[in-house]
Motif scaffolding. Structure first.
Motif, PDB file in Angstrom:
ATOM      1  N   PHE A   1       0.844  -1.192   0.000  1.00  0.00           N
ATOM      2  CA  PHE A   1       0.000   0.000   0.000  1.00  0.00           C
ATOM      3  C   PHE A   1       0.876   1.238   0.000  1.00  0.00           C
ATOM      4  O   PHE A   1       1.904   1.288   0.695  1.00  0.00           O
ATOM      5  CB  PHE A   1      -0.899   0.026   1.246  1.00  0.00           C
TER       6      PHE A   1
ATOM      7  N   THR B   1      -3.901   8.297   4.230  1.00  0.00           N
ATOM      8  CA  THR B   1      -4.602   7.621   3.146  1.00  0.00           C
ATOM      9  C   THR B   1      -3.743   6.483   2.624  1.00  0.00           C
ATOM     10  O   THR B   1      -2.584   6.702   2.255  1.00  0.00           O
ATOM     11  CB  THR B   1      -4.932   8.569   1.994  1.00  0.00           C
TER      12      THR B   1
ATOM     13  N   THR C   1      -3.539   3.479  -0.280  1.00  0.00           N
ATOM     14  CA  THR C   1      -4.091   3.037  -1.558  1.00  0.00           C
ATOM     15  C   THR C   1      -3.373   1.775  -2.005  1.00  0.00           C
ATOM     16  O   THR C   1      -2.148   1.660  -1.895  1.00  0.00           O
ATOM     17  CB  THR C   1      -3.955   4.118  -2.646  1.00  0.00           C
TER      18      THR C   1
ATOM     19  N   THR D   1      -4.499  -2.521  -3.818  1.00  0.00           N
ATOM     20  CA  THR D   1      -5.452  -3.358  -4.558  1.00  0.00           C
ATOM     21  C   THR D   1      -5.756  -4.627  -3.779  1.00  0.00           C
ATOM     22  O   THR D   1      -5.001  -5.021  -2.883  1.00  0.00           O
ATOM     23  CB  THR D   1      -4.904  -3.755  -5.940  1.00  0.00           C
TER      24      THR D   1
ATOM     25  N   ASP E   1     -13.620   3.099  -5.506  1.00  0.00           N
ATOM     26  CA  ASP E   1     -14.195   4.405  -5.175  1.00  0.00           C
ATOM     27  C   ASP E   1     -15.603   4.336  -4.602  1.00  0.00           C
ATOM     28  O   ASP E   1     -16.232   5.381  -4.378  1.00  0.00           O
ATOM     29  CB  ASP E   1     -14.176   5.348  -6.382  1.00  0.00           C
TER      30      ASP E   1
ATOM     31  N   ALA F   1      -9.563  -1.715  -6.704  1.00  0.00           N
ATOM     32  CA  ALA F   1      -8.779  -0.639  -6.104  1.00  0.00           C
ATOM     33  C   ALA F   1      -9.268  -0.399  -4.675  1.00  0.00           C
ATOM     34  O   ALA F   1     -10.478  -0.298  -4.439  1.00  0.00           O
ATOM     35  CB  ALA F   1      -8.897   0.633  -6.921  1.00  0.00           C
TER      36      ALA F   1
ATOM     37  N   ARG G   1      -8.978   1.993  -1.180  1.00  0.00           N
ATOM     38  CA  ARG G   1      -8.544   3.267  -0.576  1.00  0.00           C
ATOM     39  C   ARG G   1      -9.064   3.314   0.857  1.00  0.00           C
ATOM     40  O   ARG G   1     -10.241   3.075   1.109  1.00  0.00           O
ATOM     41  CB  ARG G   1      -9.061   4.450  -1.382  1.00  0.00           C
TER      42      ARG G   1
ATOM     43  N   THR H   1      -8.998   5.645   4.447  1.00  0.00           N
ATOM     44  CA  THR H   1      -8.683   6.953   5.027  1.00  0.00           C
ATOM     45  C   THR H   1      -8.918   6.924   6.532  1.00  0.00           C
ATOM     46  O   THR H   1      -9.887   6.325   7.005  1.00  0.00           O
ATOM     47  CB  THR H   1      -9.536   8.071   4.405  1.00  0.00           C
TER      48      THR H   1
END
Length: 812
Positions: free
Chosen positions: A391, A435, A437, A439, A464, A500, A502, A504
Motif C-alpha cells: 500500500f 490515506t 491506496t 489493490t 471508489d 482498487a 482506498r 482513510t
C-alpha cells in the motif's frame, strides 16, 4: 562519600539533571551532550525485543513463548536461559533495557493480558521472575519489571482505581516485585497506569518510596508506562524517576521552574538523576556513543531454545492413549489455527518475527503430503483477516485533506501504528490524515465482509465506492482503548478480479495515549458447509487433529475478553469432527482458559498457548513424542466462566464500576477460590499429564532456623523418560486469621528416566508459613501446626506431613 556519579551531577546544571528524567523520544533518554555521555535506549518485550520502530513491521526479531507459556514450564532455569537469550536480542536492536517481564497475576480468567503474565500464583510467578531477570541482567541488559501494581485487567486501565486491601497486596500482588528486587536485583520497574487505592501509581509515594525503596531497599529506577505520568510535583515527590515517552509533557522546563519556585526540592531531582546515571552505567549506555543501529539476528541456538521451550510449555490436559501419535497412517488436519502460526498475543508485546512455523508446515515436513488432508472448518478471527499486499501511504494535515501529501511512504499490509516522527517531524500523529491506496484480488466469489478499526474517523472504499463508513467515529476497545470497535460493511466480489482499495483515517487527540493507528481487513464468511467438509475429512482419515483457539486479536493488551468460550463456531467444529472420528486430538492455542463442552468426546487435548516462532515444530514434537509435554497449568481452567474468582453480581468487583474495580475476593484468587468454595475445576492449577507416570512418597518435613525443609521421593513408574513437577502446598491447621485452605510454597521440576527414583529437598523459609499482620505492619507466624501437602497438581495431593512451629515475626 563522593563517587563518579556525584562528580557528574556536580558538573550538570539543573536543566541537564532534569533532562535525564524524561524521554527524548518514544524509545530513548539522552544524557547531556556537553559531558560526552551516551543515550539510553529501551525496547519492548517480554517475548522478544522489537526494537525502536512501530508496533507493526520493523526489523525482524526472535519471537519467544509468551508469559503464560513460560509460566506453564514451571522452570526458573529455563526462564534464566530465555532471559540470557533475550539480552542478545536487545543488543541486536541497539538497546540497553528490555521492558519486561510482565508479572501481574491472573486475577480473572478474562484479562486480555493474562497471556503476557506468568500465573495466578505469586510464588510460581516470583520464581520465574527471578530466573528471567537474572538471565537478562547477567548480560548487562536491564530488566523493567511491570506493571507496578494492581493492573490485573485491561478495562479502563489507564484511569481505573484498583481497590486492594494491604494484606492481599503484600501476600499476592506485590510478591513478584519484591522477589525481583530482593532476589534478582532488578534495575528497572515500570509503574502501571491505574490508581492504587485512590492514587495513580506513578504518584503513589506509599508504593514507590515507602514499600519499594525504604522497605525493600530498591536501588534502580522507576519509569512510567507510556503516557502514564500525568503530573510534575506529585510524580517527583512519589519517586517516579523517568517519564516516558518523550518529548516531555510534565518535566523539562516545567520541572526546572517547579524547582526554582520551591515546589520541588532540588535534592529530589538530583536523587532521580543519580538513579538514571547508575542505570546507564550498569547497562553501558553512559559511555555508549555509537550511532543507533538495529539488525535481524536470527541465531540457530535461539531457534533451538524457542522450540525446546515451546514443547516444555505444552500441557497435556487429557489423553486416552492416542498420544504420542504413531508416525504411520493418515491424519486430517483441521481448524482455523492449522495453517496459521499463532505465535504471540497482541499489544505492545507483539513484534515482527524472523519467521513463523504453522502446525500444517511442521506436520507436512514430518509426514508428507500423501498422509495429510486439510479443512479449515470455520474461522476464529475477531476482526476481518488483514488486507495484505503493498500500500502507498500519504500523510496530509487533517485540516487539509485535499492538499498535496507532506510525506509519503509504503507499507505491507493495511495495519499501521504511527508514532513520531512523520517525515521531517513537522506533522504530529494527532494532526494527520492518513490515506492508504492499494489493490485486492479475491480468490473466491461471493459476499465478503470488509472491516476497519482506527483511532479516528475512518472509511474504506473499493473502486471508489464507500464500503465501510466509520466517519461517525465512536470509541471502542481496540488500540489500547483509543480505537473504535470494528466497523464492517459487505460487498459481492468476483474471484480473480482486482479491485482498487482506498483507506482513510483522520487522527484525533487520544484520551490517554497519543498515537494514530489503523487496521483494515477483508474476508469471506464460512458456514455449515465448511464444518461438514471438515467432518468428512476426519471420517476418511485414521486420526484427526483439530487446531483451535484464539489469537492476538483476542488475547491482547487494552481489551479484556467478554467470556471464555471459543470464538466463532469452533465448539461446533470440534463436536462435528469428534462425532465423525473418535480418534480426535484437540490442540488449543489461547492465552488462558476456555470452556470445553466437547472435552468428554475427544481422545486427547493439548494446550499449546502462543509458543513463539517455532510454534508448529514445538507442537509436532509433542504430538509425536519427540519431546515430553513438559507443561503444567499456571492458571486454573474452570468448567464454566461463572465459576471464576471475579464472578460477582457486584460489577465493581469485575469489570469495575464508576471508575473503581474492587478486589473483594481478597486472598482467594485462582485455586484458593476453588478450594474455599468447593468448586471442581475442569483442569486444576498445576495439572498436566506426561507420557509416563509418576508417584510421590517418603514425604518428611523438619523445622530449622530459617523455617523448614521438605524432603520427598519422586519415582517415574512408567516405561519412558519424562518430566514432572513436584508441588508443595502449605496449610495452617488452626489459623488465628482467615487464610486460604492451602498455598503453593515450593516446587521442583524433574526429568527422570523410566524406573528412576530421586529424592529432592525443597526449603521453605518462614515466609512460606507467614501472613501479613496489618496491625504490626510485618510478617507473622503464629505458633501451631501446619500441614505440608505434596502433589502433582492443586487437587492431586499424594502425600501429607505435619510440622509444629513457634511464633515468628519478620520485617516487611
Amino acid at each position: 562519600m563522593t563517587d563518579h556519579f556525584d562528580t557528574l551531577l556536580d558538573q550538570m546544571t539543573l536543566a541537564e539533571q532534569v533532562q535525564l528524567l524524561s524521554g527524548a523520544d518514544f524509545w530513548s533518554v539522552n544524557a547531556p551532550d556537553r559531558l560526552g555521555l551516551g543515550t539510553l535506549r529501551v525496547t519492548d518485550g517480554p517475548n522478544g525485543a522489537r526494537g525502536g520502530g512501530s508496533l507493526v513491521g520493523g526489523v525482524t526479531a526472535a519471537a519467544f513463548p509468551v508469559g503464560i507459556a513460560l509460566g506453564a514450564t514451571w522452570d526458573p532455569d529455563l526462564a534464566h536461559e530465555i532471559g540470557t537469550a533475550l539480552a542478545a536480542e536487545v543488543k541486536s536492536k541497539g538497546a540497553h533495557m528490555l521492558l519486561a517481564p510482565t508479572v501481574n497475576l491472573h486475577r480473572s480468567v478474562t484479562n486480555g493480558r493474562n497471556f503476557e503474565c506468568y500465573a495466578e500464583d505469586p510464588e510460581l510467578t516470583a520464581a520465574l521472575t527471578v530466573g528471567y531477570i537474572r538471565g537478562l541482567q547477567s548480560q548487562g541488559i536491564a530488566a523493567t519489571i511491570k506493571h507496578f501494581a494492581g493492573n490485573e485487567s485491561e478495562i479502563e486501565r489507564t484511569t481505573i482505581n484498583s481497590d486492594v486491601d494491604e494484606r492481599s497486596l503484600r501476600e499476592l500482588y506485590l510478591r513478584p516485585f519484591e522477589a525481583a528486587v530482593k532476589d534478582a536485583g532488578t534495575w528497572g520497574i515500570m509503574s502501571s497506569y491505574n490508581k492504587l487505592n485512590g492514587t495513580y501509581t506513578a504518584e503513589n509515594a506509599w508504593l514507590l518510596t515507602k514499600v519499594l525503596r525504604d522497605e525493600w531497599g530498591y536501588d534502580g529506577i522507576v519509569m512510567s508506562d507510556w503516557f502514564g505520568s500525568r503530573s510534575t510535583k506529585p510524580t517527583m515527590d512519589a519517586g517516579l524517576d523517568l517519564e516516558m515517552p518523550g518529548p516531555t509533557r510534565d518535566r523539562g522546563d516545567t520541572l526546572v521552574q517547579a524547582v526554582e519556585a520551591g515546589a520541588v526540592d532540588a535534592a529530589t531531582v538530583r536523587r532521580a538523576a543519580r538513579n538514571m546515571l547508575v542505570l546507564m552505567d550498569r547497562t553501558g549506555a553512559l559511555r555508549d556513543l555509537r550511532p543507533h543501529h538495529e539488525v535481524a539476528d536470527d541465531r540457530p541456538a535461539t531457534r533451538a531454545l524457542i522450540r525446546r521451550a515451546g514443547a516444555a510449555a505444552t500441557v497435556l490436559l487429557q489423553n486416552d492413549g492416542i498420544l504420542p501419535l504413531a508416525p504411520q497412517g493418515t491424519l486430517a488436519v483441521i481448524g482455523p489455527n492449522a495453517k496459521t502460526a499463532r505465535i504471540m498475543g497482541g499489544g505492545s508485546a507483539q513484534l515482527n518475527p524472523h519467521y513463523s512455523v504453522a502446525p500444517w508446515d511442521a506436520l507436512l515436513d514430518r509426514m508428507g503430503g500423501d498422509a495429510l488432508t486439510y479443512a479449515p472448518g470455520c474461522t476464529n478471527h475477531r476482526w476481518e483477516p488483514l488486507l495484505t499486499g503493498d500500500f502507498e501511504v500519504a500523510y496530509r494535515p487533517k485540516d487539509q485533506p485535499d492538499a498535496d501529501p507532506v510525506h509519503t511512504t509504503t507499507t505491507n499490509g493495511a495495519e499501521m501504528f504511527i508514532i513520531p516522527p512523520i517525515g521531517d517531524g513537522t506533522l504530529s500523529p494527532s494532526d494527520v490524515q492518513v490515506t492508504l491506496t492499494g489493490t485486492y484480488t479475491p480468490t473466491d466469489s461471493g459476499t465478503h465482509r470488509v472491516g476497519i478499526t482506527a483511532t479516528g474517523p475512518c472509511a474504506v472504499y473499493l473502486d471508489d465506492a464507500l464500503i465501510v463508513d466509520g466517519r461517525d467515529w465512536q470509541k471502542g476497545r481496540t488500540f489500547f482503548e483509543e480505537g473504535c470497535d470494528e466497523v464492517v460493511g459487505t460487498i459481492d466480489l468476483t474471484a480473480g478480479q482486482t479491485y482498487a482499495v482506498r483507506i482513510t483515517v483522520t487522527a484525533r487527540s487520544g484520551d490517554n495515549l497519543q498515537f494514530t493507528a489503523l487496521r483494515a481487513g477483508i474476508g469471506k464468511p464460512m458456514g455449515d458447509a465448511e464444518i461438514a467438509a471438515a467432518a468428512t475429512a476426519a471420517a476418511q482419515a485414521d486420526r484427526a487433529v483439530v487446531f483451535v483457539g484464539r489469537s492476538g486479536e483476542w488475547d491482547t493488551e487494552g481489551s479484556d475478553l467478554e467470556d471464555i468460550t471459543l470464538p466463532g463456531r469452533q465448539d461446533d467444529l470440534i463436536a462435528a469432527v469428534a462425532a465423525a472420528n473418535p480418534n480426535t486430538v484437540v490442540v488449543l492455542q489461547t492465552g488462558g482458559p476456555v470452556e470445553m463442552p466437547w472435552a468428554g468426546d475427544v481422545a486427547a487435548i493439548l494446550q499449546a498457548w502462543y509458543p513463539g516462532q517455532e510454534a508448529g515444530h514445538a507442537v509436532a514434537d509433542v504430538l509425536f513424542g519427540d519431546a515430553e509435554p513438559g507443561g503444567r497449568l499456571p492458571q486454573t481452567f474452570p468448567a464454566k466462566w461463572s465459576d471464576n474468582p471475579t464472578q460477582s453480581q457486584d460489577r465493581q468487583v469485575y469489570p469495575g464500576l464508576d471508575g473503581t474495580v474492587r478486589y473483594a475476593e481478597g486472598l482467594l484468587i485462582g485455586y484458593r477460590h476453588y478450594d474455599r468454595h468447593g468448586i471442581t475445576p475442569l483442569f486444576p492449577f498445576g495439572h498436566g499429564l506426561s507420557y509416563t507416570q509418576f508417584a510421590l512418597s517418603d514425604l518428611s518435613v523438619t523445622a530449622n532456623d530459617t523455617g523448614a525443609s521438605v524432603t520427598l521421593t519422586v519415582t517415574n513408574t512408567g516405561d519412558r523418560t519424562g518430566t514432572t513437577v513436584a508441588q508443595i502446598y502449605v496449610s495452617e491447621d488452626a489459623p488465628q486469621v482467615p487464610r486460604p485452605d492451602k498455598e503453593l510454597e515450593g516446587f521442583a521440576k524433574l526429568s527422570l528416566d523410566a524406573g528412576e527414583a530421586r529424592t529432592v529437598t525443597i526449603p521453605l523459609d518462614h515466609r512460606a508459613f507467614a501472613y501479613w499482620d496489618q496491625d504490626t505492619q510485618g510478617w507473622r507466624v503464629d505458633a501451631g501446626t501446619f500441614t505440608i501437602h505434596a502433589g502433582l497438581s492443586a487437587t492431586d495431593l499424594q502425600a501429607h506431613a505435619q510440622i509444629a512451629l513457634e511464633n515468628w515475626t519478620g520485617a516487611a
